[in-house]
Design a protein around this motif. Sequence first.
Motif, PDB file in Angstrom:
ATOM      1  N   LEU A 152       0.824  -1.208   0.000  1.00 26.79           N
ATOM      2  CA  LEU A 152       0.000   0.000   0.000  1.00 26.79           C
ATOM      3  C   LEU A 152       0.858   1.258   0.000  1.00 26.79           C
ATOM      4  CD1 LEU A 152      -2.856  -0.962   2.524  1.00 26.79           C
ATOM      5  CD2 LEU A 152      -2.947  -0.932   0.027  1.00 26.79           C
ATOM      6  N   VAL A 153       1.943   1.226   0.789  1.00 24.75           N
ATOM      7  CA  VAL A 153       2.843   2.386   0.852  1.00 24.75           C
ATOM      8  C   VAL A 153       3.508   2.632  -0.504  1.00 24.75           C
ATOM      9  CG1 VAL A 153       4.978   3.281   1.871  1.00 24.75           C
ATOM     10  CG2 VAL A 153       3.260   2.184   3.328  1.00 24.75           C
ATOM     11  N   VAL A 154       3.963   1.553  -1.137  1.00 27.78           N
ATOM     12  CA  VAL A 154       4.621   1.680  -2.446  1.00 27.78           C
ATOM     13  C   VAL A 154       3.647   2.219  -3.492  1.00 27.78           C
ATOM     14  CG1 VAL A 154       5.668   0.381  -4.346  1.00 27.78           C
ATOM     15  CG2 VAL A 154       6.359  -0.086  -1.989  1.00 27.78           C
ATOM     16  N   ILE A 155       2.427   1.669  -3.501  1.00 28.43           N
ATOM     17  CA  ILE A 155       1.416   2.136  -4.455  1.00 28.43           C
ATOM     18  C   ILE A 155       1.125   3.613  -4.224  1.00 28.43           C
ATOM     19  CG2 ILE A 155      -1.012   1.934  -5.119  1.00 28.43           C
ATOM     20  CD1 ILE A 155      -0.786  -1.062  -4.611  1.00 28.43           C
ATOM     21  N   ASN A 156       1.036   4.006  -2.962  1.00 27.91           N
ATOM     22  CA  ASN A 156       0.767   5.412  -2.635  1.00 27.91           C
ATOM     23  C   ASN A 156       1.880   6.318  -3.135  1.00 27.91           C
ATOM     24  OD1 ASN A 156      -0.729   7.569  -1.123  1.00 27.91           O
ATOM     25  ND2 ASN A 156       1.165   7.585   0.059  1.00 27.91           N
ATOM     26  N   LEU A 157       3.138   5.879  -2.960  1.00 27.58           N
ATOM     27  CA  LEU A 157       4.274   6.688  -3.416  1.00 27.58           C
ATOM     28  C   LEU A 157       4.327   6.754  -4.940  1.00 27.58           C
ATOM     29  CD1 LEU A 157       7.034   5.487  -0.901  1.00 27.58           C
ATOM     30  CD2 LEU A 157       5.831   7.680  -0.907  1.00 27.58           C
ATOM     31  N   LEU A 158       4.073   5.621  -5.590  1.00 26.87           N
ATOM     32  CA  LEU A 158       4.099   5.602  -7.058  1.00 26.87           C
ATOM     33  C   LEU A 158       2.998   6.469  -7.652  1.00 26.87           C
ATOM     34  CD1 LEU A 158       4.821   1.823  -7.825  1.00 26.87           C
ATOM     35  CD2 LEU A 158       6.389   3.757  -8.094  1.00 26.87           C
ATOM     36  N   LYS A 214       2.121   9.278  -6.881  1.00 26.33           N
ATOM     37  CA  LYS A 214       2.515  10.684  -6.973  1.00 26.33           C
ATOM     38  C   LYS A 214       3.374  10.950  -8.200  1.00 26.33           C
ATOM     39  CE  LYS A 214       3.568  12.781  -3.120  1.00 26.33           C
ATOM     40  NZ  LYS A 214       4.196  13.146  -1.843  1.00 26.33           N
ATOM     41  N   ASN A 215       3.776   9.870  -8.876  1.00 30.64           N
ATOM     42  CA  ASN A 215       4.544  10.002 -10.108  1.00 30.64           C
ATOM     43  C   ASN A 215       3.592  10.054 -11.295  1.00 30.64           C
ATOM     44  OD1 ASN A 215       6.061   9.033 -12.546  1.00 30.64           O
ATOM     45  ND2 ASN A 215       7.761   9.009 -11.074  1.00 30.64           N
ATOM     46  N   HIS A 216       3.849  10.946 -12.242  1.00 32.96           N
ATOM     47  CA  HIS A 216       2.948  11.124 -13.381  1.00 32.96           C
ATOM     48  C   HIS A 216       2.780   9.845 -14.201  1.00 32.96           C
ATOM     49  CE1 HIS A 216       2.221  15.391 -12.932  1.00 32.96           C
ATOM     50  NE2 HIS A 216       3.503  15.583 -12.719  1.00 32.96           N
ATOM     51  N   VAL A 217       3.815   9.002 -14.200  1.00 26.09           N
ATOM     52  CA  VAL A 217       3.737   7.762 -14.983  1.00 26.09           C
ATOM     53  C   VAL A 217       2.660   6.837 -14.422  1.00 26.09           C
ATOM     54  CG1 VAL A 217       5.010   5.722 -15.731  1.00 26.09           C
ATOM     55  CG2 VAL A 217       6.160   7.950 -15.623  1.00 26.09           C
ATOM     56  N   PHE A 218       2.512   6.830 -13.078  1.00 21.98           N
ATOM     57  CA  PHE A 218       1.571   5.916 -12.427  1.00 21.98           C
ATOM     58  C   PHE A 218       0.305   6.630 -11.959  1.00 21.98           C
ATOM     59  CE2 PHE A 218       5.811   4.163 -11.849  1.00 21.98           C
ATOM     60  CZ  PHE A 218       5.643   2.858 -12.284  1.00 21.98           C
ATOM     61  N   SER A 219       0.194   7.924 -12.224  1.00 24.55           N
ATOM     62  CA  SER A 219      -0.971   8.685 -11.789  1.00 24.55           C
ATOM     63  C   SER A 219      -2.125   8.513 -12.768  1.00 24.55           C
ATOM     64  CB  SER A 219      -0.622  10.176 -11.664  1.00 24.55           C
ATOM     65  OG  SER A 219      -1.761  10.927 -11.332  1.00 24.55           O
ATOM     66  N   TYR A 220      -3.307   8.304 -12.203  1.00 30.30           N
ATOM     67  CA  TYR A 220      -4.508   8.167 -13.026  1.00 30.30           C
ATOM     68  C   TYR A 220      -5.468   9.316 -12.739  1.00 30.30           C
ATOM     69  CZ  TYR A 220      -2.990   3.371 -13.986  1.00 30.30           C
ATOM     70  OH  TYR A 220      -2.292   2.264 -14.387  1.00 30.30           O
ATOM     71  N   ALA A 221      -4.992  10.540 -12.915  1.00 25.55           N
ATOM     72  CA  ALA A 221      -5.816  11.702 -12.629  1.00 25.55           C
ATOM     73  C   ALA A 221      -7.002  11.753 -13.572  1.00 25.55           C
ATOM     74  CB  ALA A 221      -4.980  12.971 -12.751  1.00 25.55           C
ATOM     75  N   ASN A 222      -8.156  12.072 -13.009  1.00 31.31           N
ATOM     76  CA  ASN A 222      -9.345  12.239 -13.827  1.00 31.31           C
ATOM     77  C   ASN A 222      -9.325  13.602 -14.499  1.00 31.31           C
ATOM     78  OD1 ASN A 222     -12.381  13.406 -13.818  1.00 31.31           O
ATOM     79  ND2 ASN A 222     -12.337  11.252 -14.393  1.00 31.31           N
ATOM     80  N   MET A 223      -9.830  13.678 -15.717  1.00 29.81           N
ATOM     81  CA  MET A 223      -9.753  14.907 -16.498  1.00 29.81           C
ATOM     82  C   MET A 223     -11.131  15.370 -16.930  1.00 29.81           C
ATOM     83  SD  MET A 223      -6.419  14.044 -18.868  1.00 29.81           S
ATOM     84  CE  MET A 223      -4.835  13.650 -18.121  1.00 29.81           C
ATOM     85  N   SER A 269     -17.202   0.329 -12.378  1.00 26.54           N
ATOM     86  CA  SER A 269     -15.904   0.859 -12.777  1.00 26.54           C
ATOM     87  C   SER A 269     -14.928   0.867 -11.604  1.00 26.54           C
ATOM     88  CB  SER A 269     -16.066   2.276 -13.337  1.00 26.54           C
ATOM     89  OG  SER A 269     -14.832   2.812 -13.751  1.00 26.54           O
ATOM     90  N   ILE A 270     -15.420   1.213 -10.421  1.00 28.37           N
ATOM     91  CA  ILE A 270     -14.563   1.196  -9.225  1.00 28.37           C
ATOM     92  C   ILE A 270     -14.051  -0.210  -8.960  1.00 28.37           C
ATOM     93  CG2 ILE A 270     -14.559   1.478  -6.715  1.00 28.37           C
ATOM     94  CD1 ILE A 270     -16.551   3.770  -7.065  1.00 28.37           C
ATOM     95  N   ALA A 271     -14.954  -1.190  -9.036  1.00 31.07           N
ATOM     96  CA  ALA A 271     -14.610  -2.568  -8.671  1.00 31.07           C
ATOM     97  C   ALA A 271     -13.673  -3.233  -9.663  1.00 31.07           C
ATOM     98  CB  ALA A 271     -15.893  -3.397  -8.527  1.00 31.07           C
ATOM     99  N   THR A 272     -13.802  -2.911 -10.951  1.00 32.18           N
ATOM    100  CA  THR A 272     -13.050  -3.657 -11.968  1.00 32.18           C
ATOM    101  C   THR A 272     -11.989  -2.845 -12.691  1.00 32.18           C
ATOM    102  OG1 THR A 272     -14.690  -3.129 -13.682  1.00 32.18           O
ATOM    103  CG2 THR A 272     -15.050  -5.132 -12.393  1.00 32.18           C
ATOM    104  N   ASN A 273     -11.940  -1.537 -12.448  1.00 36.91           N
ATOM    105  CA  ASN A 273     -11.054  -0.714 -13.269  1.00 36.91           C
ATOM    106  C   ASN A 273     -10.251   0.310 -12.473  1.00 36.91           C
ATOM    107  OD1 ASN A 273     -10.309   0.351 -16.099  1.00 36.91           O
ATOM    108  ND2 ASN A 273     -11.143   2.175 -15.119  1.00 36.91           N
ATOM    109  N   ASP A 274     -10.928   1.168 -11.737  1.00 37.62           N
ATOM    110  CA  ASP A 274     -10.281   2.358 -11.188  1.00 37.62           C
ATOM    111  C   ASP A 274      -9.183   2.060 -10.186  1.00 37.62           C
ATOM    112  OD1 ASP A 274     -12.261   3.443 -12.714  1.00 37.62           O
ATOM    113  OD2 ASP A 274     -12.795   5.000 -11.286  1.00 37.62           O
ATOM    114  N   PHE A 275      -9.372   1.053  -9.327  1.00 36.15           N
ATOM    115  CA  PHE A 275      -8.388   0.759  -8.300  1.00 36.15           C
ATOM    116  C   PHE A 275      -7.353  -0.275  -8.745  1.00 36.15           C
ATOM    117  CE2 PHE A 275     -11.539   2.124  -4.820  1.00 36.15           C
ATOM    118  CZ  PHE A 275     -11.085   3.430  -4.927  1.00 36.15           C
TER     119      PHE A 275
END
Length: 739
Positions: free
Chosen positions: A299-305, A307-316, A455-461
Amino acid sequence: MIRKIVFFFPVQLFLVNLKRNHLLLLFWIILFSIVSESFANKYGIPYLFLAPEYLNTISFWSYMIMGFSIGGFVMTYNITGYIINSGRFQFIASLRRPFVVYCINNSLIPLIFMLYYIYKVILYHIENESSTATEISIYILGIIIGYTLNVIVSLTYFLSTNKNIFALLGIKPDQESGKPVSTLFLRDENLYNFLRKREKWHVESYLNTPFRSKPAKDISHYDTEMLRSITKHNHLNASFFEILVFISYIVLGLFHENAFFIIPASASVILFFTMILIILSALHTWLKGWTTFAFIILLVVINLLSKNHVFSYANMAYGLNYNTEKAEYSLKELNKLRLNEEHIKNDKANSIEILNSWKKNTNKKKPKLIFLNTSGGGSRAMMWTYFTLHHLDSIFENNFFRNVHLISGSSGGMIGAAYYRELYLQEKEDKTNFKNSYEHVENMGRDLLNPIAFSIATNDFFIRMKTYNDGKYTYLKDRGYAFERQLLINTNNVLDKRMRDYIAPEKAAEIPMMIFAPTITNDGRRLLIASQPISYLSYNLPKNNTLNNPIVENVEFTRLFKQQDAMNLKFTSAIRMSATFPYIMPSVTLPTNPQIEVMDAGVRDNYGAITTFKYMHTFKEWINENTSGVIIIQIRDKEKNKRVADSPLRSIAETFSTPIGSFYSNLFTIQDYNLDDMVQYLGNDIEQQIHIIDFELENEESRVSLSWHLTPREKNAILKAMNTKNNEQSLERLKDLLE
């Protein structure tokens, strides 16, 4: 007798879970709390379980999907428990069907839950939906068939792949000569002393079938390594099965745009729980005692990653250009926008032209200027707002909405108002005749939550793989996209427009202006989104004898994002930014430097009154000269004057939670206090009378949940809400003013 119960395998499994496997029990606690209607009642979560919808109807199929989902969760619970606990009960490896026997003995909690769930479903339909006995029987049959189907498929796999000691030794089960563990039956040994000297979990009897128990066999004559190898092999089989299930769920998410695959929201919740259990059991297979530590590190690693644009899935926001240079979001730039006198002068002139066109269209010398403020509140606000506008136009023979000049508000209320406005525009263009049909009222009550939850259950997380091409720009698909797509489906795509598409009809006063005001989470400012230029609403410098240095509160969207193609913004994205309920909907990230996010407009102004009051103050001279007064229609999804709640003795937990909880529960009441004061001060600017008329959904009585999903009972409650005493009085007041 007590000793027989204590050392009975189902009881021992329950105790080991109670002592060591708290996460497994936590999921059950949540499910029991939801079904018992003691968790998240305000948001309608229990109704998602008690009255699930599939393809917009409560049916045999919706309940069968629920049963299948619960069956999947139960089997994953059994698999996870088997992987974690079988090492503590090694006699299982000596059985012919080790996993099947484990499932039977581990069925205490699932069985109680299924019986309780069926009971609550029956009770719900009797008390709320007036369903017939035949309908209820069909629903219950669906649950049972779906549950049984999943269990049969899962057990078929394990029966065909699991090893047992008899196959390895080449003997038949009835030839096995192990002796029963007899300690249980030694009456001269005290139970307390026996428990003290036991170092491992102890079983004396178990359920061999659901209705037949057998004494546990002594396994001391078996080779320990052989038993361990059998257990390890079966664990690997279980892990492989879970991996297949996990992958199938991810693949299922690829079809989230096909209505056939969009399962009920409650099934998606259970699906999400199932996937978490799969991850935990897979980790335990490989890491054993390090599982909890590894899960925390993961969980900590996922949280840190993240914050990186490569792993960020910001909604637009769809339609905006995120590939060009970012807009500067700084105090210097905000003040520059706020103090641009040329913009303010031109925008005022533009709005006065619209006001003059509005006045001309009324065919009156001094008409009443009508503002519409509509509250947030999910689907209940959507349906209530649309129904109220539909009802008022029917009462006033289509002479109400044509006199509305400006619409502001938040969340669901703005969706209902936007839908009505678009249909009104299409009717003027001879594209539709909507006023005599309740079809559009029903459209506002259609489900929006199922695709979001799916979408939350199968995609977003997990992994977002699909993209959305919006003409010039491409975006990742997530639950924000699912919301907009389902909204367009529910409204027959009439809202599939850009902000620029409303410039001309608003300019000609053919339809009211609309101003959305989502909240910028970074600093609490309001982002004003409109098709017309409205820089004057951002201007707040002191006048006359006021000596103050006010900060920038309102930010004009179209000018801040002029270089990012602001007017190309999809209208549904503007709606979504104003209706971003935390966690359920993703906060929208905007192309600025530093990066900002926006969320629900209701955080700052749930009724849109601040926008209305500031607009009235800006054009007070025009209002005084050209109108006979102002009417502010407030469409509320709850009562304004609520009864004072009782304050019983609190528990310690309630004492700690009350300060924050009471602030949140009274947030909109606090807004009302401030807005009532503001309108009193505004009365010094407006010479004519200001009439504020409320149409309220009396929610304390109707208990309509705050959700993107409405049950049939809740929809009926909304349709009956106009008949309350307060609303009838409001209607009479409005008649007196307009006639």
